[in-house]
Write a protein that holds these residues in place. Sequence first.
Motif, PDB file in Angstrom:
ATOM      1  N   HIS A   1     -84.150  -0.073 -12.142  1.00  0.00           N
ATOM      2  CA  HIS A   1     -83.533  -1.552 -11.725  1.00  0.00           C
ATOM      3  C   HIS A   1     -84.201  -1.120  -9.971  1.00  0.00           C
TER       4      HIS A   1
ATOM      5  N   CYS B   1     -73.893  -5.961 -11.279  1.00  0.00           N
ATOM      6  CA  CYS B   1     -74.974  -5.003 -10.181  1.00  0.00           C
ATOM      7  C   CYS B   1     -75.358  -5.074  -9.310  1.00  0.00           C
TER       8      CYS B   1
ATOM      9  N   VAL C   1     -76.334  -5.021  -6.363  1.00  0.00           N
ATOM     10  CA  VAL C   1     -78.252  -6.339  -5.675  1.00  0.00           C
ATOM     11  C   VAL C   1     -76.999  -7.705  -6.699  1.00  0.00           C
ATOM     12  N   CYS C   2     -76.987  -7.869  -6.761  1.00  0.00           N
ATOM     13  CA  CYS C   2     -77.027  -9.644  -7.765  1.00  0.00           C
ATOM     14  C   CYS C   2     -75.851  -9.867  -8.003  1.00  0.00           C
TER      15      CYS C   2
ATOM     16  N   CYS D   1     -80.235  -3.594 -15.404  1.00  0.00           N
ATOM     17  CA  CYS D   1     -79.465  -5.546 -15.360  1.00  0.00           C
ATOM     18  C   CYS D   1     -79.994  -6.431 -15.766  1.00  0.00           C
TER      19      CYS D   1
ATOM     20  N   CYS E   1     -81.627  -8.861 -12.849  1.00  0.00           N
ATOM     21  CA  CYS E   1     -82.626  -8.098 -12.149  1.00  0.00           C
ATOM     22  C   CYS E   1     -84.194  -7.858 -12.586  1.00  0.00           C
TER      23      CYS E   1
END
Length: 287
Positions: free
Chosen positions: A185, A247, A249-250, A267, A270
Amino acid sequence: MPELPEVESLAAFLRAHATGHAIARADAASFSVLKTFDPPLTSLAGQVITAVGRQGKFLDISTDQGLHLIIHLARAGWLRWREDLPSAPPKPGKSPLAFRLALEDGSGFDLTEQGTHKRLAVYLVHDPAEVPGVATLGPDPLAADFTADTLADLLSGRRMQVKGVLRDQHSIAGIGNAYSDEVLHAAKMSPFKIAASMTPDDVAVLYDAMKTTLTEAVERSAGLAAADLKGEKKSGLRVHGRAGQACPVCGDTIREVSFADSALQYCPSCQTNGKPLADRRLSRLLK
Ligand SMILES: [Zn+2]
């Protein structure tokens, strides 16, 4: 399952609490836990613990008489430190208690294992290399001499998914199902990417993600008591075990691919250009 960061922290914890102390006794509470018979566990009585290290996911406790007590916690095993260990040796039975090591000052630890599949393993040997799982370990990813070239050599020509190479103990020591998900990831890489197809840039990205993810996990759990490590591992993971969540991050929804006895999480935004990976079990159920 405890992986490199947790075993590293357990080793540090034992180093601080047990080094310099003499062993009073060691007892196996189940027949299957002890994988060696010579030297016997009784020979540990009176020996002083001189060092505690880690080899992959194995704990290595050394004594002043040159013995090594090697512990592999397997999937459901754990170490519980106790300042006041019960003085009676453990009784074989159905309890999760698998092994007990008592120090002469009354402290010590229990090894416990939940579930019916008993895989926790203890070895008492003169040389760690006598343990088959230790002798065949690949290089340690946190070792100073594990460079991007080391990783490139391990991946090159392997017609195997990168997730499989990362968690193959013969290739790289200490990474399991959870941290391979985390590393991939962080690298924004599909777990199904074929190792042999990776470019030098891919390898460099994977290398940085591996070093950073593992180093940060070790730093997060450093100094924690053995009892707190499990919770720390869970809260520190970004995708592993988090299917259905967002996620970090996104914000995309973390997905899962199931296998017979495990599952991976990733994800899509990602790692796989937004495309869900085929989940064979799921597609079979839908037919
Ligand atoms: Zn994402």
